[in-house]
Motif scaffolding. Structure first.
Motif, PDB file in Angstrom:
ATOM      1  N   THR A 121       0.830  -1.197   0.000  1.00 50.03           N
ATOM      2  CA  THR A 121       0.000   0.000   0.000  1.00 50.03           C
ATOM      3  C   THR A 121       0.864   1.248   0.000  1.00 50.03           C
ATOM      4  O   THR A 121       0.569   2.233  -0.694  1.00 50.03           O
ATOM      5  CB  THR A 121      -0.954  -0.016   1.209  1.00 50.03           C
ATOM      6  OG1 THR A 121      -1.735  -1.211   1.175  1.00 50.03           O
ATOM      7  CG2 THR A 121      -1.890   1.178   1.196  1.00 50.03           C
ATOM      8  N   GLN A 150      -4.516  -6.558  -4.640  1.00 45.79           N
ATOM      9  CA  GLN A 150      -4.605  -5.132  -4.946  1.00 45.79           C
ATOM     10  C   GLN A 150      -4.782  -4.829  -6.438  1.00 45.79           C
ATOM     11  O   GLN A 150      -4.629  -3.688  -6.859  1.00 45.79           O
ATOM     12  CB  GLN A 150      -3.396  -4.383  -4.363  1.00 45.79           C
ATOM     13  CG  GLN A 150      -3.255  -4.606  -2.860  1.00 45.79           C
ATOM     14  CD  GLN A 150      -2.446  -3.560  -2.139  1.00 45.79           C
ATOM     15  OE1 GLN A 150      -1.816  -2.711  -2.756  1.00 45.79           O
ATOM     16  NE2 GLN A 150      -2.457  -3.616  -0.825  1.00 45.79           N
ATOM     17  N   VAL A 169      -8.383   4.106  -0.193  1.00 47.25           N
ATOM     18  CA  VAL A 169      -7.780   2.787  -0.421  1.00 47.25           C
ATOM     19  C   VAL A 169      -7.178   2.249   0.868  1.00 47.25           C
ATOM     20  O   VAL A 169      -7.361   1.073   1.218  1.00 47.25           O
ATOM     21  CB  VAL A 169      -6.708   2.872  -1.523  1.00 47.25           C
ATOM     22  CG1 VAL A 169      -5.868   1.601  -1.557  1.00 47.25           C
ATOM     23  CG2 VAL A 169      -7.357   3.104  -2.881  1.00 47.25           C
ATOM     24  N   ARG A 194      -9.783   0.872   3.189  1.00 43.18           N
ATOM     25  CA  ARG A 194     -10.290  -0.425   2.717  1.00 43.18           C
ATOM     26  C   ARG A 194      -9.294  -1.544   2.991  1.00 43.18           C
ATOM     27  O   ARG A 194      -9.664  -2.619   3.484  1.00 43.18           O
ATOM     28  CB  ARG A 194     -10.594  -0.341   1.221  1.00 43.18           C
ATOM     29  CG  ARG A 194     -10.953  -1.665   0.575  1.00 43.18           C
ATOM     30  CD  ARG A 194     -11.232  -1.485  -0.917  1.00 43.18           C
ATOM     31  NE  ARG A 194     -11.425  -2.760  -1.578  1.00 43.18           N
ATOM     32  CZ  ARG A 194     -10.455  -3.474  -2.148  1.00 43.18           C
ATOM     33  NH1 ARG A 194      -9.205  -3.023  -2.120  1.00 43.18           N
ATOM     34  NH2 ARG A 194     -10.705  -4.620  -2.743  1.00 43.18           N
ATOM     35  N   VAL A 195      -8.044  -1.291   2.689  1.00 43.73           N
ATOM     36  CA  VAL A 195      -7.020  -2.320   2.872  1.00 43.73           C
ATOM     37  C   VAL A 195      -6.823  -2.625   4.353  1.00 43.73           C
ATOM     38  O   VAL A 195      -6.601  -3.781   4.735  1.00 43.73           O
ATOM     39  CB  VAL A 195      -5.703  -1.881   2.204  1.00 43.73           C
ATOM     40  CG1 VAL A 195      -4.584  -2.846   2.539  1.00 43.73           C
ATOM     41  CG2 VAL A 195      -5.887  -1.805   0.689  1.00 43.73           C
ATOM     42  N   GLN A 218       2.292   1.936  -3.437  1.00 42.93           N
ATOM     43  CA  GLN A 218       1.297   2.495  -4.353  1.00 42.93           C
ATOM     44  C   GLN A 218       0.877   3.906  -3.953  1.00 42.93           C
ATOM     45  O   GLN A 218       0.439   4.687  -4.806  1.00 42.93           O
ATOM     46  CB  GLN A 218       0.125   1.540  -4.460  1.00 42.93           C
ATOM     47  CG  GLN A 218       0.543   0.292  -5.230  1.00 42.93           C
ATOM     48  CD  GLN A 218      -0.441  -0.833  -5.155  1.00 42.93           C
ATOM     49  OE1 GLN A 218      -1.544  -0.703  -5.659  1.00 42.93           O
ATOM     50  NE2 GLN A 218      -0.059  -1.924  -4.521  1.00 42.93           N
ATOM     51  N   ILE A 243      -8.046  -2.557  -6.891  1.00 37.78           N
ATOM     52  CA  ILE A 243      -8.109  -1.187  -6.380  1.00 37.78           C
ATOM     53  C   ILE A 243      -8.599  -0.259  -7.479  1.00 37.78           C
ATOM     54  O   ILE A 243      -8.149  -0.325  -8.625  1.00 37.78           O
ATOM     55  CB  ILE A 243      -6.726  -0.740  -5.867  1.00 37.78           C
ATOM     56  CG1 ILE A 243      -6.422  -1.429  -4.537  1.00 37.78           C
ATOM     57  CG2 ILE A 243      -6.654   0.776  -5.693  1.00 37.78           C
ATOM     58  CD1 ILE A 243      -5.033  -1.177  -4.029  1.00 37.78           C
ATOM     59  N   THR A 244      -9.532   0.597  -7.129  1.00 37.41           N
ATOM     60  CA  THR A 244     -10.073   1.538  -8.104  1.00 37.41           C
ATOM     61  C   THR A 244     -10.289   2.892  -7.449  1.00 37.41           C
ATOM     62  O   THR A 244     -10.514   2.974  -6.234  1.00 37.41           O
ATOM     63  CB  THR A 244     -11.399   1.026  -8.692  1.00 37.41           C
ATOM     64  OG1 THR A 244     -11.902   1.981  -9.629  1.00 37.41           O
ATOM     65  CG2 THR A 244     -12.439   0.782  -7.617  1.00 37.41           C
ATOM     66  N   TYR A 245     -10.216   3.923  -8.252  1.00 35.46           N
ATOM     67  CA  TYR A 245     -10.498   5.275  -7.793  1.00 35.46           C
ATOM     68  C   TYR A 245     -11.802   5.789  -8.409  1.00 35.46           C
ATOM     69  O   TYR A 245     -12.058   6.995  -8.413  1.00 35.46           O
ATOM     70  CB  TYR A 245      -9.345   6.217  -8.171  1.00 35.46           C
ATOM     71  CG  TYR A 245      -7.992   5.755  -7.673  1.00 35.46           C
ATOM     72  CD1 TYR A 245      -7.798   5.385  -6.353  1.00 35.46           C
ATOM     73  CD2 TYR A 245      -6.890   5.686  -8.534  1.00 35.46           C
ATOM     74  CE1 TYR A 245      -6.554   4.975  -5.886  1.00 35.46           C
ATOM     75  CE2 TYR A 245      -5.644   5.279  -8.086  1.00 35.46           C
ATOM     76  CZ  TYR A 245      -5.484   4.922  -6.758  1.00 35.46           C
ATOM     77  OH  TYR A 245      -4.252   4.503  -6.306  1.00 35.46           O
ATOM     78  N   ASN A 285       1.121   6.853  -6.772  1.00 32.71           N
ATOM     79  CA  ASN A 285       0.032   7.791  -7.005  1.00 32.71           C
ATOM     80  C   ASN A 285       0.509   9.236  -6.859  1.00 32.71           C
ATOM     81  O   ASN A 285       0.107  10.120  -7.625  1.00 32.71           O
ATOM     82  CB  ASN A 285      -1.105   7.508  -6.017  1.00 32.71           C
ATOM     83  CG  ASN A 285      -2.319   8.405  -6.193  1.00 32.71           C
ATOM     84  OD1 ASN A 285      -2.290   9.582  -5.859  1.00 32.71           O
ATOM     85  ND2 ASN A 285      -3.407   7.828  -6.704  1.00 32.71           N
ATOM     86  N   GLU A 306      -7.919   9.881  -3.076  1.00 36.19           N
ATOM     87  CA  GLU A 306      -7.813   8.529  -3.631  1.00 36.19           C
ATOM     88  C   GLU A 306      -7.146   7.558  -2.663  1.00 36.19           C
ATOM     89  O   GLU A 306      -7.643   6.456  -2.433  1.00 36.19           O
ATOM     90  CB  GLU A 306      -7.048   8.581  -4.953  1.00 36.19           C
ATOM     91  CG  GLU A 306      -7.810   9.314  -6.048  1.00 36.19           C
ATOM     92  CD  GLU A 306      -7.096   9.332  -7.377  1.00 36.19           C
ATOM     93  OE1 GLU A 306      -7.758   9.616  -8.394  1.00 36.19           O
ATOM     94  OE2 GLU A 306      -5.874   9.052  -7.432  1.00 36.19           O
ATOM     95  N   ARG A 307      -6.016   7.954  -2.111  1.00 33.84           N
ATOM     96  CA  ARG A 307      -5.226   6.982  -1.356  1.00 33.84           C
ATOM     97  C   ARG A 307      -5.741   6.742   0.060  1.00 33.84           C
ATOM     98  O   ARG A 307      -5.593   5.646   0.596  1.00 33.84           O
ATOM     99  CB  ARG A 307      -3.764   7.423  -1.314  1.00 33.84           C
ATOM    100  CG  ARG A 307      -3.067   7.360  -2.655  1.00 33.84           C
ATOM    101  CD  ARG A 307      -3.176   6.015  -3.328  1.00 33.84           C
ATOM    102  NE  ARG A 307      -2.637   4.923  -2.504  1.00 33.84           N
ATOM    103  CZ  ARG A 307      -2.788   3.637  -2.787  1.00 33.84           C
ATOM    104  NH1 ARG A 307      -3.474   3.258  -3.861  1.00 33.84           N
ATOM    105  NH2 ARG A 307      -2.254   2.710  -2.013  1.00 33.84           N
TER     106      ARG A 307
END
Length: 491
Positions: free
Chosen positions: A302, A376, A345, A348-349, A305, A379-381, A309, A341-342
């Motif tokens: 994570t 992963q 994520v 969620r993670v 990523q 993963i979507t934005y 991003n 966005e992050r």
């Protein structure tokens, strides 16, 4: 020369960000308070989406050469072999997902390979150099570094705190690190050598009446070390003698002699999420922004990523903003999207890894199983009102193509680099600054004028594309926008 971006922390997150910025021509400086590079396995699982990031950054081949697939786990109960289990069922690569399986590599080896790649751009990590304090204003950040030569004042356009759970950047900004720490559970993680065990396999030793309470040994690539995981009760200190007693107790054997701990840490369930990932010109990424249980192999991935991003957005902000052909974004709006966005994520993670930890504590039989949600790739934005098989914010799939001269090429080959990519299906699109455009035609068409053939139609199918579809892929491999030619209304 003053850096445009100062990065505090040279773990996988900070290194990934430094590589991404350096390849974009951004002046970057990366510092770490440690006197020596980390030596230990810690985050040793590399998920498929992270492998795609490494492909783009030019480090995938080195990682694959050094890593190994997850080893099958031999389960022993009461000293007797009970069964063999796998955390992951290996999957076949597909045109859309070329790296479907996770790999295992000790974190220190991953960091070494990332440092080697960073050195290709002339950037090196500065050890024994701590971020002591900083202030910021409307045009930049003024940081105080404590290094071997004494205090130093550095001016940068932006500061990124990739400096771990005890982040100085987060502390100075006063950002709450919300969550819980469970002091009732303590676990020893470490790297040890046990030569009497076959290094081809992992091992789980426990008692029949408590199959989820035992010790785990996972083989690490590149030598004879195993990553050791064992519960710690009371306030006992982790020593070699304690580990030896654990091994003898749970294996019911006296011939397994362990070596000295090559690395160790005492872990407690610490599940936290920073209230904000951005404050003005300062950002949080990786463990500074979110703390994960080790279950599920999510933390390091994570963080990598996060960096992937943030990198292209920082570079674009330094150029005054971004125009990807739909709605131009100024620096503030672009950088605000990092947190939007992050942070979603990360939340969620954290839920995924926490759920797996709770299964372990409860002794669930499937506690060792890892499903696709841990890889992963999903993963979507995309926003809540988006619908369709592939929309803005979704991961852009790979697909095989063929040039006019018959040579093969993949979409990931076209994406690789610091640019955005415009895909025009059965059409053409103009190149623009920071955007490389390609025309993709159906498998029965004749390639010409630089057009690329979609082998077996995979690109059309995986992008849900028809004649006239145009898809703009962001520099980090997610869909920025798409347009489709609508069929005429029925009469």
């Amino acid at each position: 020369m003053s850096p445009q971006v100062l990065i505090a922390g040279a773990g996988p997150t900070g290194l990934t960000l430094a590589i991404d910025l350096a390849r974009r021509g951004v002046e970057v400086r990366i510092v770490d308070r440690a006197a020596e590079f980390f030596a230990g396995s810690r985050g040793d699982g590399i998920q498929p989406r992270t492998l795609e990031v490494f492909d783009d950054l030019g480090v995938l081949d080195a990682v694959r050469a050094a890593a190994r697939p997850p080893a099958p786990m031999h389960v022993y109960l009461g000293g007797e072999f009970a069964t063999e289990r796998r955390m992951f069922e290996p999957r076949e690569a597909t045109p859309a997902v070329p790296y479907p399986n996770p790999l295992m590599l000790g974190q220190s080896d991953t960091e070494r390979l990332l440092r080697d790649r960073l050195a290709d751009f002339g950037v090196r990590v500065e050890l024994s150099t701590a971020l002591a304090d900083f202030t910021q204003d409307g045009s930049g950040v003024t940081a105080t570094l404590a290094g071997p030569g004494g205090p130093e004042t550095v001016r940068a356009d932006y500061l990124v705190g990739a400096d771990g759970g005890r982040s100085t950047v987060r502390r100075v900004l006063g950002i709450p690190f919300e969550g819980t720490t469970d002091e009732s559970i303590r676990m020893l993680l470490g790297d040890v050598r046990i030569d009497a065990l076959d290094h081809t396999y992992g091992y789980w030793f426990a008692e029949p009446d408590a199959p989820m309470t035992g010790i785990a040994l996972s083989p690490l690539p590149g030598g004879r070390l195993f990553q050791f995981a064992a519960p710690l009760t009371d306030d006992v200190e982790p020593t070699r003698a304690l580990l030896q007693s654990y091994v003898e107790r749970f294996t019911h054997r006296t011939d397994l002699r362990i070596g000295e701990l090559a690395w160790s840490t005492v872990w407690r369930p610490n599940v936290r999420l920073a209230q904000r990932f951005r404050d003005g010109r300062a950002f949080l990424a990786g463990d500074a922004a979110h703390a994960h249980p080790p279950t599920g192999g999510q933390g390091m991935n994570t963080g990598i990523q996060d960096a992937y991003n943030l990198g292209w957005k920082l570079a674009a902000a330094l150029r005054g903003g971004l125009d990807l052909g739909n709605a131009p974004l100024g620096p503030d709006a672009l950088l605000d999207s990092y947190e939007t966005e992050r942070r979603a994520v990360a939340a969620r993670v954290l839920g995924i890894s926490t759920g797996l930890m709770e299964k372990h504590v409860a002794g669930d039989e499937d506690a060792m199983r890892r499903g696709p949600e841990t890889q992963q790739l999903d993963i979507t934005y995309r926003t809540a009102d988006s619908s369709g098989p592939l929309v803005s914010g979704d991961r852009a799939p790979d697909a095989p193509l063929r040039r006019a001269d018959g040579t093969p090429v993949r979409l990931f080959d076209l994406f690789r680099g610091p640019h955005a990519t415009l895909l025009s299906f059965d059409g053409s699109g103009p190149n623009a600054e920071g955007i490389e455009a390609y025309s993709i035609i159906g498998p029965g068409a004749t390639p010409s004028d630089g057009r690329l053939v979609a082998v077996d139609g995979h690109a059309f199918a995986d992008y849900a594309a028809g004649a006239g579809t145009r898809v703009l892929v962001r520099p980090d491999g997610y869909v920025a926008w798409r347009t489709d030619v609508q069929p005429p209304a029925a009469r």
